[in-house]
Design an enzyme around this catalytic site. Structure first.
Site, short mmCIF file in Angstrom:
data_model
loop_
_atom_site.label_atom_id
_atom_site.label_comp_id
_atom_site.label_asym_id
_atom_site.label_seq_id
_atom_site.Cartn_x
_atom_site.Cartn_y
_atom_site.Cartn_z
N SER A 192 -4.85 -25.93 3.01
CA SER A 192 -4.71 -25.04 2.08
C SER A 192 -4.99 -25.50 0.57
O SER A 192 -5.11 -26.55 0.37
CB SER A 192 -3.18 -24.54 1.75
OG SER A 192 -2.71 -23.95 3.16
N GLN A 193 -5.24 -24.46 -0.11
CA GLN A 193 -5.55 -24.61 -1.52
C GLN A 193 -4.50 -25.32 -2.34
O GLN A 193 -3.39 -24.78 -2.39
CB GLN A 193 -6.08 -23.29 -2.24
CG GLN A 193 -6.31 -23.31 -3.80
CD GLN A 193 -6.69 -22.11 -4.43
OE1 GLN A 193 -6.22 -21.11 -3.94
NE2 GLN A 193 -7.10 -22.10 -5.71
#
Length: 419
Positions: free
Chosen positions: A69-70
């Site tokens: 994920s970011q």
């Protein structure tokens, strides 16, 4: 680790903390300490230290099913989780193991992190990454995340790193009396990271909300929303209650010329996110025809000819997204007449198909109504969760303030409303 890798890690951590106002010093320290590149061995280090989500696995159709994920949304959710040394944590969705490492750094040797993932391949790689990075004490379990992990319960904190449409009864049972649960919750297609706390025996209430975007959970708790692949890189997200669609027919609609309906509504500054989540929530609560259209763009081809979503209000490195209405043989989506992200977006509705003009007009009316209502979005939004095991029937529950959206799920029913 080389000095250059350390500098890249420091730059990423500093940028994420400053740009997203991460208030937890413990989360900031973890971002500075944990080397992300060790959890992405197939990526160049400079790629690992960008503030981007990185797809790590796809299904047979080429659709992403797992990613790192970011870092920004990881930090935001960990800030919401309010971790402390000694906490016992249950994570649903192991991914690369990086998020579990961040949490393990925070809870320390007196705490415990247990991560559950349904994918055996991801479990093996997460264990390898964690051991390589010095976090071998994290427990990674291969199982359907809907069941949690009773062996290490009770938990002080529960976090999901996959999009969910319900709160699994097992999570609530395994959560301690003062627990906090943070999940990317799906509100008919729009995802919000919500921190829930138990307020009385029959209710969990939101304490904070943030926009987010995660791949949906797999397994027994997979939500009712569906992703329909229209063409390579182009997909349609349909919320619960949407009839089956002909993917080839919908893709054919987008190949035709659009019927544009201007709205006179502008969104400046961070307007793209405001449109996606604010207007997305507006449509979710009022429109059974609402849908989301997403496009992946190959690196180096942003805005290149061939993109079907060139005017999409929400865009990032390699992707475009927009919201709209799907009705039988017609589709209308939110678009903009200006695609320069540094300037204001002038919104319009683009219709496709035999009823293009009518659908575009319907969507334009929603955009204008949302604007006239003060552009309601996440500010002032609340989500109350009533587990079926402890809450009375929906008809017995008092009406929520305002125009509440009631969402009926197998384990829980939810009320979504503004102050």
């Amino acid at each position: 680790m080389t000095d250059e890798l350390a500098r890249m890690r420091e730059r990423l951590a500093t940028r994420v903390v400053a740009s997203h106002r991460i208030g937890s010093e413990r989360v900031a320290a973890a971002l500075h300490a944990v080397p992300r590149h060790l959890f992405l061995p197939g990526q160049r280090p400079e790629t690992a230290y960008r503030d981007d989500a990185i797809v790590t696995k796809r299904d047979e159709a080429g659709q992403p099913i797992s990613s790192s994920s970011q870092p920004a949304i990881m930090a935001i959710m960990l800030d919401q989780l309010d971790l402390a040394p000694g906490h016992r944590v249950l994570e649903i969705g192991a991914g690369t193991g990086y998020n579990a490492a961040l949490m393990s750094h925070i809870v320390g040797p007196s705490g415990q992190v247990t991560s559950v993932d349904i994918d055996p391949e991801l479990v093996v790689s997460a264990r390898e990454h964690l051991a390589r990075a010095g976090f071998g004490e994290v427990t990674v379990v291969c199982a359907d995340g809907a069941g949690g992990d009773p062996e290490h319960a009770p938990y002080d904190r529960v976090i999901a790193t996959v999009g969910v449409s319900d709160l699994a009864p097992a999570w609530l049972e395994q959560a301690g009396p003062q627990a906090r649960i943070v999940v990317p919750f799906d509100v008919r297609g729009t995802q919000l990271s919500i921190a829930f706390e138990r307020t009385d025996p029959g209710r969990w209430a939101s304490r904070s909300l943030a926009p987010c975007g995660f791949m949906r959970m797999r397994g027994s708790l997979a939500g009712p929303e569906r992703v329909v692949l229209l063409a390579p890189g182009l997909s349609l997200l349909l919320p619960d209650g949407t009839p089956e669609v002909n993917a080839r027919a919908v893709a054919g609609l987008l190949a035709g010329p659009p019927a544009l309906c201007p709205t006179g509504v502008q969104a400046a500054g961070s307007g793209a996110a405001q449109v996606f989540w604010g207007l997305g929530l507006w449509l979710a609560a009022r429109e059974p025809r609402s849908c989301w259209l997403n496009e992946e763009r190959p690196a180096g081809r942003r805005g290149a000819p061939g993109s079907r979503l060139t005017g999409a209000p929400l865009r990032g490195p390699g992707w475009h997204s927009t919201v709209g209405l799907l009705d039988g043989d017609g589709l209308a989506v939110v678009t903009s007449t200006a695609v320069d992200r540094s300037g204001p977006l002038t919104l319009a509705a683009a219709g496709f198909g035999p009823r293009a003009a009518d659908l575009a007009a319907d969507l334009a009316e929603h955009i204008q109504a949302w604007d006239e209502a003060g552009r309601p979005g996440i500010a002032g939004l609340h989500v109350d969760a009533y587990p079926r095991a402890s809450a009375p029937g929906l008809a017995d529950r008092p009406q929520r303030p305002g125009d509440a959206l009631i969402m009926d799920r197998p384990g829980t029913w939810f009320a979504v409303y503004h102050d």
